[in-house]
Scaffold this motif. Structure first.
Motif, mmCIF file in Angstrom:
data_model
loop_
_atom_site.group_PDB
_atom_site.id
_atom_site.type_symbol
_atom_site.label_atom_id
_atom_site.label_comp_id
_atom_site.label_asym_id
_atom_site.label_seq_id
_atom_site.Cartn_x
_atom_site.Cartn_y
_atom_site.Cartn_z
ATOM 1 N N ILE A 1 0.841 -1.207 0.000
ATOM 2 C CA ILE A 1 0.000 0.000 0.000
ATOM 3 C C ILE A 1 0.869 1.248 0.000
ATOM 4 O O ILE A 1 0.677 2.143 -0.804
ATOM 5 N N GLY A 2 1.801 1.327 0.905
ATOM 6 C CA GLY A 2 2.774 2.414 0.913
ATOM 7 C C GLY A 2 2.294 3.747 1.470
ATOM 8 O O GLY A 2 3.003 4.729 1.367
ATOM 9 N N THR A 3 1.109 3.831 2.038
ATOM 10 C CA THR A 3 0.630 5.085 2.618
ATOM 11 C C THR A 3 0.595 4.928 4.141
ATOM 12 O O THR A 3 1.124 3.967 4.686
ATOM 13 N N ASN A 4 -0.053 5.885 4.815
ATOM 14 C CA ASN A 4 -0.188 5.781 6.269
ATOM 15 C C ASN A 4 -1.030 4.573 6.669
ATOM 16 O O ASN A 4 -0.777 3.947 7.696
ATOM 17 N N VAL A 5 -2.027 4.252 5.867
ATOM 18 C CA VAL A 5 -2.823 3.059 6.133
ATOM 19 C C VAL A 5 -1.952 1.815 5.983
ATOM 20 O O VAL A 5 -2.060 0.864 6.761
ATOM 21 N N GLY A 6 -1.077 1.821 5.009
ATOM 22 C CA GLY A 6 -0.145 0.711 4.821
ATOM 23 C C GLY A 6 0.777 0.541 6.012
ATOM 24 O O GLY A 6 1.122 -0.586 6.391
ATOM 25 N N LEU A 7 1.181 1.646 6.605
ATOM 26 C CA LEU A 7 2.031 1.583 7.796
ATOM 27 C C LEU A 7 1.275 0.950 8.971
ATOM 28 O O LEU A 7 1.851 0.162 9.726
ATOM 29 N N ILE A 8 -0.005 1.274 9.088
ATOM 30 C CA ILE A 8 -0.820 0.678 10.147
ATOM 31 C C ILE A 8 -0.980 -0.827 9.910
ATOM 32 O O ILE A 8 -0.868 -1.631 10.845
ATOM 33 N N VAL A 9 -1.224 -1.226 8.659
ATOM 34 C CA VAL A 9 -1.371 -2.645 8.332
ATOM 35 C C VAL A 9 -0.051 -3.382 8.555
ATOM 36 O O VAL A 9 -0.028 -4.498 9.073
ATOM 37 N N LEU A 10 1.066 -2.759 8.187
ATOM 38 C CA LEU A 10 2.381 -3.341 8.419
ATOM 39 C C LEU A 10 2.644 -3.535 9.908
ATOM 40 O O LEU A 10 3.130 -4.583 10.340
ATOM 41 N N THR A 11 2.291 -2.545 10.705
ATOM 42 C CA THR A 11 2.457 -2.643 12.161
ATOM 43 C C THR A 11 1.577 -3.748 12.734
ATOM 44 O O THR A 11 2.008 -4.489 13.628
ATOM 45 N N ALA A 12 0.358 -3.884 12.226
ATOM 46 C CA ALA A 12 -0.529 -4.963 12.687
ATOM 47 C C ALA A 12 0.078 -6.322 12.363
ATOM 48 O O ALA A 12 0.033 -7.250 13.180
ATOM 49 N N GLY A 13 0.671 -6.461 11.181
ATOM 50 C CA GLY A 13 1.333 -7.708 10.812
ATOM 51 C C GLY A 13 2.513 -8.019 11.718
ATOM 52 O O GLY A 13 2.726 -9.175 12.099
ATOM 53 N N LEU A 14 3.266 -6.987 12.074
ATOM 54 C CA LEU A 14 4.390 -7.194 12.997
ATOM 55 C C LEU A 14 3.905 -7.637 14.373
ATOM 56 O O LEU A 14 4.507 -8.518 14.997
ATOM 57 N N PHE A 15 2.814 -7.035 14.854
ATOM 58 C CA PHE A 15 2.263 -7.441 16.146
ATOM 59 C C PHE A 15 1.763 -8.885 16.122
ATOM 60 O O PHE A 15 1.928 -9.620 17.097
ATOM 61 N N VAL A 16 1.160 -9.299 15.005
ATOM 62 C CA VAL A 16 0.708 -10.685 14.889
ATOM 63 C C VAL A 16 1.908 -11.634 14.946
ATOM 64 O O VAL A 16 1.875 -12.650 15.648
ATOM 65 N N LEU A 17 2.977 -11.310 14.234
ATOM 66 C CA LEU A 17 4.168 -12.165 14.247
ATOM 67 C C LEU A 17 4.827 -12.202 15.617
ATOM 68 O O LEU A 17 5.276 -13.261 16.066
ATOM 69 N N ILE A 18 4.886 -11.079 16.291
ATOM 70 C CA ILE A 18 5.446 -11.059 17.650
ATOM 71 C C ILE A 18 4.577 -11.900 18.585
ATOM 72 O O ILE A 18 5.088 -12.633 19.431
ATOM 73 N N GLY A 19 3.260 -11.819 18.410
ATOM 74 C CA GLY A 19 2.363 -12.643 19.207
ATOM 75 C C GLY A 19 2.568 -14.134 18.969
ATOM 76 O O GLY A 19 2.543 -14.940 19.896
ATOM 77 N N VAL A 20 2.813 -14.517 17.707
ATOM 78 C CA VAL A 20 3.079 -15.921 17.384
ATOM 79 C C VAL A 20 4.376 -16.375 18.041
ATOM 80 O O VAL A 20 4.453 -17.478 18.598
ATOM 81 N N ILE A 21 5.399 -15.536 18.004
ATOM 82 C CA ILE A 21 6.681 -15.900 18.616
ATOM 83 C C ILE A 21 6.529 -16.074 20.125
ATOM 84 O O ILE A 21 7.036 -17.039 20.709
ATOM 85 N N VAL A 22 5.792 -15.179 20.764
ATOM 86 C CA VAL A 22 5.570 -15.297 22.213
ATOM 87 C C VAL A 22 4.736 -16.549 22.519
ATOM 88 O O VAL A 22 5.042 -17.298 23.453
ATOM 89 N N PHE A 23 3.702 -16.796 21.727
ATOM 90 C CA PHE A 23 2.867 -17.979 21.912
ATOM 91 C C PHE A 23 3.693 -19.256 21.787
ATOM 92 O O PHE A 23 3.561 -20.180 22.593
ATOM 93 N N MET A 24 4.556 -19.313 20.776
ATOM 94 C CA MET A 24 5.399 -20.494 20.586
ATOM 95 C C MET A 24 6.409 -20.637 21.721
ATOM 96 O O MET A 24 6.696 -21.753 22.160
ATOM 97 N N ALA A 25 6.946 -19.540 22.197
ATOM 98 C CA ALA A 25 7.928 -19.609 23.281
ATOM 99 C C ALA A 25 7.297 -20.111 24.570
ATOM 100 O O ALA A 25 7.937 -20.812 25.351
ATOM 101 N N VAL A 26 6.026 -19.787 24.790
ATOM 102 C CA VAL A 26 5.365 -20.193 26.024
ATOM 103 C C VAL A 26 4.822 -21.622 25.933
ATOM 104 O O VAL A 26 4.974 -22.408 26.872
ATOM 105 N N PHE A 27 4.221 -21.999 24.817
ATOM 106 C CA PHE A 27 3.486 -23.257 24.747
ATOM 107 C C PHE A 27 4.161 -24.369 23.950
ATOM 108 O O PHE A 27 3.651 -25.482 23.914
ATOM 109 N N TYR A 28 5.281 -24.119 23.276
ATOM 110 C CA TYR A 28 5.945 -25.158 22.483
ATOM 111 C C TYR A 28 6.837 -25.965 23.411
ATOM 112 O O TYR A 28 8.023 -25.705 23.547
ATOM 113 N N ARG A 29 6.236 -26.947 24.091
ATOM 114 C CA ARG A 29 6.930 -27.736 25.107
ATOM 115 C C ARG A 29 6.701 -29.224 24.863
ATOM 116 O O ARG A 29 5.736 -29.626 24.230
ATOM 117 N N CYS A 30 7.599 -30.011 25.403
ATOM 118 C CA CYS A 30 7.468 -31.464 25.327
ATOM 119 C C CYS A 30 6.269 -31.887 26.185
ATOM 120 O O CYS A 30 6.154 -31.463 27.334
#
Length: 83
Positions: free
Chosen positions: A30-59
């Protein structure tokens, strides 16, 4: 806290990881301010996945944490079958 089975953790994390990358790609495209918001939302989703995996990916047998990119079918700590 009751542990989540390893198969469920993997099934939850993969679609959210794809969603995060998709949101980031759309935000960059997108490349506009809305694109920056969507990009930030994508980063938050990925950070959430990393935290979720770090907490629950156990034997499920010994309860010790497994490296996220570990692709063997046996726990490196106790040697039991993972999935």
């Amino acid at each position: 806290m009751k542990p989540i089975p390893l198969k469920i953790v993997i099934r939850i994390s993969i679609p959210f990881c794809i969603l995060g990358f998709l949101l980031m790609a759309i935000g960059i495209g997108i490349g506009t301010n809305v694109g920056l918001i969507v990009l930030t939302a994508g980063l938050f989703v990925l950070i959430g996945v990393i935290v979720f995996m770090a907490v629950f990916y156990r034997c499920p047998h010994c309860g010790r944490s497994i490296t996220i990119w570990y692709r063997n079918h046996y726990c490196p700590h106790c040697g039991n079958y993972l999935v």
